[in-house]
Scaffold this active site. Sequence first.
Site, PDB file in Angstrom:
ATOM      1  N   PHE A  43       0.877  -1.322   0.123  1.00 52.14           N
ATOM      2  CA  PHE A  43      -0.026   0.085   0.192  1.00 52.14           C
ATOM      3  C   PHE A  43       0.905   1.490   0.042  1.00 52.14           C
ATOM      4  O   PHE A  43       0.448   2.374  -0.406  1.00 52.14           O
ATOM      5  CB  PHE A  43      -0.976  -0.116   1.203  1.00 52.14           C
TER       6      PHE A  43
ATOM      7  N   LYS B 240      -1.540  -6.975  -9.312  1.00 48.61           N
ATOM      8  CA  LYS B 240      -2.402  -7.220  -8.092  1.00 48.61           C
ATOM      9  C   LYS B 240      -1.886  -6.259  -6.964  1.00 48.61           C
ATOM     10  O   LYS B 240      -1.085  -6.395  -6.261  1.00 48.61           O
ATOM     11  CB  LYS B 240      -2.156  -8.574  -7.575  1.00 48.61           C
TER      12      LYS B 240
ATOM     13  N   GLU C 267      -4.941  -3.807  -1.702  1.00 49.19           N
ATOM     14  CA  GLU C 267      -6.322  -3.386  -1.797  1.00 49.19           C
ATOM     15  C   GLU C 267      -6.754  -2.153  -0.790  1.00 49.19           C
ATOM     16  O   GLU C 267      -8.144  -1.843  -0.758  1.00 49.19           O
ATOM     17  CB  GLU C 267      -7.266  -4.702  -1.036  1.00 49.19           C
ATOM     18  N   ARG C 268      -5.733  -1.604  -0.206  1.00 42.99           N
ATOM     19  CA  ARG C 268      -6.074  -0.508   0.562  1.00 42.99           C
ATOM     20  C   ARG C 268      -6.241   0.889  -0.090  1.00 42.99           C
ATOM     21  O   ARG C 268      -6.770   1.903   0.263  1.00 42.99           O
ATOM     22  CB  ARG C 268      -4.995  -0.292   1.769  1.00 42.99           C
TER      23      ARG C 268
ATOM     24  N   SER D 106       5.344  -6.800   3.043  1.00 47.98           N
ATOM     25  CA  SER D 106       6.261  -7.191   4.261  1.00 47.98           C
ATOM     26  C   SER D 106       6.906  -8.582   4.213  1.00 47.98           C
ATOM     27  O   SER D 106       6.814  -9.513   3.286  1.00 47.98           O
ATOM     28  CB  SER D 106       5.197  -7.251   5.519  1.00 47.98           C
TER      29      SER D 106
ATOM     30  N   CYS E  74       9.780   1.672   2.969  1.00 48.83           N
ATOM     31  CA  CYS E  74      10.595   0.611   3.341  1.00 48.83           C
ATOM     32  C   CYS E  74      12.008   1.203   3.705  1.00 48.83           C
ATOM     33  O   CYS E  74      12.682   0.496   4.045  1.00 48.83           O
ATOM     34  CB  CYS E  74      10.584  -0.408   2.370  1.00 48.83           C
TER      35      CYS E  74
ATOM     36  N   GLU F  53       9.494  -4.372  12.655  1.00 45.42           N
ATOM     37  CA  GLU F  53       9.159  -3.293  11.699  1.00 45.42           C
ATOM     38  C   GLU F  53       7.865  -2.565  11.989  1.00 45.42           C
ATOM     39  O   GLU F  53       6.898  -3.038  12.092  1.00 45.42           O
ATOM     40  CB  GLU F  53       9.014  -3.812  10.429  1.00 45.42           C
TER      41      GLU F  53
HETATM   42  P1  NAD Z   1       1.774  -6.621   2.880  1.00 43.01           P
HETATM   43  O1  NAD Z   1       2.761  -7.530   2.953  1.00 43.01           O
HETATM   44  O2  NAD Z   1       0.771  -6.702   3.908  1.00 43.01           O
HETATM   45  O3  NAD Z   1       0.799  -6.713   1.262  1.00 43.01           O
HETATM   46  C1  NAD Z   1       1.471  -6.775   0.298  1.00 43.01           C
HETATM   47  C2  NAD Z   1       0.831  -7.398  -0.772  1.00 43.01           C
HETATM   48  O4  NAD Z   1       0.561  -8.722  -0.337  1.00 43.01           O
HETATM   49  C3  NAD Z   1      -0.434  -6.739  -1.120  1.00 43.01           C
HETATM   50  O5  NAD Z   1      -1.023  -6.702  -2.325  1.00 43.01           O
HETATM   51  C4  NAD Z   1      -1.434  -7.415  -0.095  1.00 43.01           C
HETATM   52  O6  NAD Z   1      -2.824  -7.663  -0.621  1.00 43.01           O
HETATM   53  C5  NAD Z   1      -0.902  -8.898  -0.194  1.00 43.01           C
HETATM   54  N1  NAD Z   1      -1.233  -9.841   0.811  1.00 43.01           N
HETATM   55  C6  NAD Z   1      -1.385  -9.163   2.302  1.00 43.01           C
HETATM   56  N2  NAD Z   1      -1.605 -10.292   3.236  1.00 43.01           N
HETATM   57  C7  NAD Z   1      -1.452 -11.482   2.317  1.00 43.01           C
HETATM   58  C8  NAD Z   1      -1.419 -12.793   2.547  1.00 43.01           C
HETATM   59  N3  NAD Z   1      -1.686 -13.286   3.831  1.00 43.01           N
HETATM   60  N4  NAD Z   1      -1.401 -13.648   1.575  1.00 43.01           N
HETATM   61  C9  NAD Z   1      -1.166 -13.402   0.238  1.00 43.01           C
HETATM   62  N5  NAD Z   1      -1.144 -12.053  -0.002  1.00 43.01           N
HETATM   63  C10 NAD Z   1      -1.003 -11.170   1.046  1.00 43.01           C
HETATM   64  O7  NAD Z   1       2.708  -5.263   2.860  1.00 43.01           O
HETATM   65  P2  NAD Z   1       1.860  -3.779   2.886  1.00 43.01           P
HETATM   66  O8  NAD Z   1       1.099  -3.548   4.674  1.00 43.01           O
HETATM   67  O9  NAD Z   1       0.787  -3.448   2.146  1.00 43.01           O
HETATM   68  O10 NAD Z   1       3.132  -2.840   2.899  1.00 43.01           O
HETATM   69  C11 NAD Z   1       4.205  -2.545   3.869  1.00 43.01           C
HETATM   70  C12 NAD Z   1       5.000  -3.356   3.917  1.00 43.01           C
HETATM   71  O11 NAD Z   1       5.811  -3.365   2.517  1.00 43.01           O
HETATM   72  C13 NAD Z   1       6.285  -2.931   4.616  1.00 43.01           C
HETATM   73  O12 NAD Z   1       6.732  -4.067   5.429  1.00 43.01           O
HETATM   74  C14 NAD Z   1       7.348  -2.387   3.895  1.00 43.01           C
HETATM   75  O13 NAD Z   1       8.676  -2.705   4.546  1.00 43.01           O
HETATM   76  C15 NAD Z   1       7.235  -3.273   2.597  1.00 43.01           C
HETATM   77  N6  NAD Z   1       7.884  -2.637   1.578  1.00 43.01           N
HETATM   78  C16 NAD Z   1       8.999  -2.842   1.114  1.00 43.01           C
HETATM   79  C17 NAD Z   1       9.757  -2.481   0.019  1.00 43.01           C
HETATM   80  C18 NAD Z   1      10.942  -2.951  -0.418  1.00 43.01           C
HETATM   81  O14 NAD Z   1      11.381  -2.529  -1.445  1.00 43.01           O
HETATM   82  N7  NAD Z   1      11.616  -3.823   0.309  1.00 43.01           N
HETATM   83  C19 NAD Z   1       8.878  -1.418  -0.727  1.00 43.01           C
HETATM   84  C20 NAD Z   1       7.836  -1.039  -0.036  1.00 43.01           C
HETATM   85  C21 NAD Z   1       7.183  -1.400   1.008  1.00 43.01           C
END
Ligand code: NAD
Length: 500
Positions: free
Chosen positions: A149, A173, A176-177, A226, A281, A382
């Site tokens: 998100f 994909k 969703e937020r 994450s 991130c 984090e």
């Molecule tokens: P998230 O992991 O909750 O979601 C990421 C994606 O995974 C979304 O599209 C979500 O719909 C999907 N998802 C969520 N739960 C899932 C599940 N149980 N099974 C399958 N798919 C699922 O992350 P977020 O809260 O949207 O974003 C923040 C996180 O992203 C932080 O940890 C941040 O550090 C990380 N991030 C990392 C980078 C990088 O380059 N390393 C860049 C941006 C964000």
Amino acid sequence: MKSIGHWVAGKPLEGGSGRCGPVYNPATGEQQAEVAFASAEEVDQAVKAASAAAADWSESSLSQRAKVLFSFRELVNARLGEIAGIIVDEHGKVYSDALGEVQRGLEVVEFACGIPHLLKGEYSDQVSRGVDVFSYRQPLGVVAGITPFNFPAMVPMWMYPVAIACGNTFVLKPSERDPSASQLVAELWAEAGLPDGVFNVVNGDKVAVDAILDHPAIDAVSFVGSTPIARHVYSKATATGKRVQALGGAKNHALVLPDADLDFAADHVSAAAFGSAGERCMAVSAAVAVGGAADDFVGALVERAEAVRVGPGRDEASEMGPLVTREAKERVTGYINRAQGAGAVVARDGRSLVVTGYEGGFFVGPTVVDRVTPDMEVYRDEIFGPVLSVLRASNVDEAIRLVNSNPYGNGTAIFTSSGEAARRFHREVNVGMIGINVPIPVPMAYYSFGGWKDSLFGERRIHGPEGVGFYTRSKVVTSRWPEPRGGLAGGASLQFPTSS
Ligand code: NAD
């Protein structure tokens, strides 16, 4: 209420699964839309559209691809403000920050405009008498991107411009937020002349993600999010034979040495901690004060934290907006409560912040937590909010050990006036992206982005040269054109071929 569906085969597709989720305006706390959650069948429909488009698109000329990318670049550039506005309304970050995000994403589009150059192969003349060798790269087929998100425009742009320029078709994909930016992007691709089915968007949750990971017609998956989900994506998708790059979470340290300009360091560390409400991130979430710098440095950080103007992202006076959801706000304040309970000192407390006129918004003010120790949860996890932990190390060795003991390895920075200390630091830390007096060292589009350890699963980082490598496979051709022998056979040996 506004309803957000999918984008498949060049046009909008209404959600038909009967499942959906809320999209909030984080500044007011009100729900403003609902987003459809795709079923496995709807994901399959998008993959079928991408598969159908793949044969033609992979055969398109490099100049046609570059032309579409240049048009897309112009269209995004013309609509920067509109895309930024959409991000502000769904994510909550302030407008200038949203604009910056789209601009950084656009740099990857600009990088991908150079695809004819990026896909040039290699050629060795006369490796043996009359034998030449050349190599070149071909697209994979259908590739998918699953994104977080916190950068609803930029992170998808780390993926699809390069994937599409390389001749693949794409299924995105988004989170969703904050799904709306991707819908506008899909329209812009169509306007740019991208053939139907080359770029598709499916919205959804775990059901859609798992359908992507299991789908036999998807060749590669790029994931950013994450660490627990990155790990899940990596293991599930590699098990079905896909190429995967899965970028995870982070705990980014900034070391402040006693020889640093403390004001400069405090300005930059606090900006990196509180910008976008810490939902980056590459945000700095752990400041490590080395030697005698700590007390003065904490004082300088508190001063800056107090000065940050927190408010709705649409208000030009705001420097920091709300968190993305009520759950995020509760999670972040919970971490501050428990840090205090564990003996840390909350030197600047953002928990009780109320923004007048926006009492329902998901705001948490900039928070500085001092005297944090490595065993505390506030340091280990984090947090992804405007919370800066300050740790103390007696010397550079101890500070480097601290960085290297952390399971994450995304970004880190050092503030110092010593070239020797900076050189030692960048050579010894087990981290992928390092800043020297630069707090958020996000590589330019023509380098590749990615961390080490629990911040990246997979061999290749995202965008830049490694992005091109990720979305293509190479071939090496060994070629000989013998003089016609008039039908006479002979001259071949059973020996293993060597050059002569
Ligand atoms: P998230 O992991 O909750 O979601 C990421 C994606 O995974 C979304 O599209 C979500 O719909 C999907 N998802 C969520 N739960 C899932 C599940 N149980 N099974 C399958 N798919 C699922 O992350 P977020 O809260 O949207 O974003 C923040 C996180 O992203 C932080 O940890 C941040 O550090 C990380 N991030 C990392 C980078 C990088 O380059 N390393 C860049 C941006 C964000």
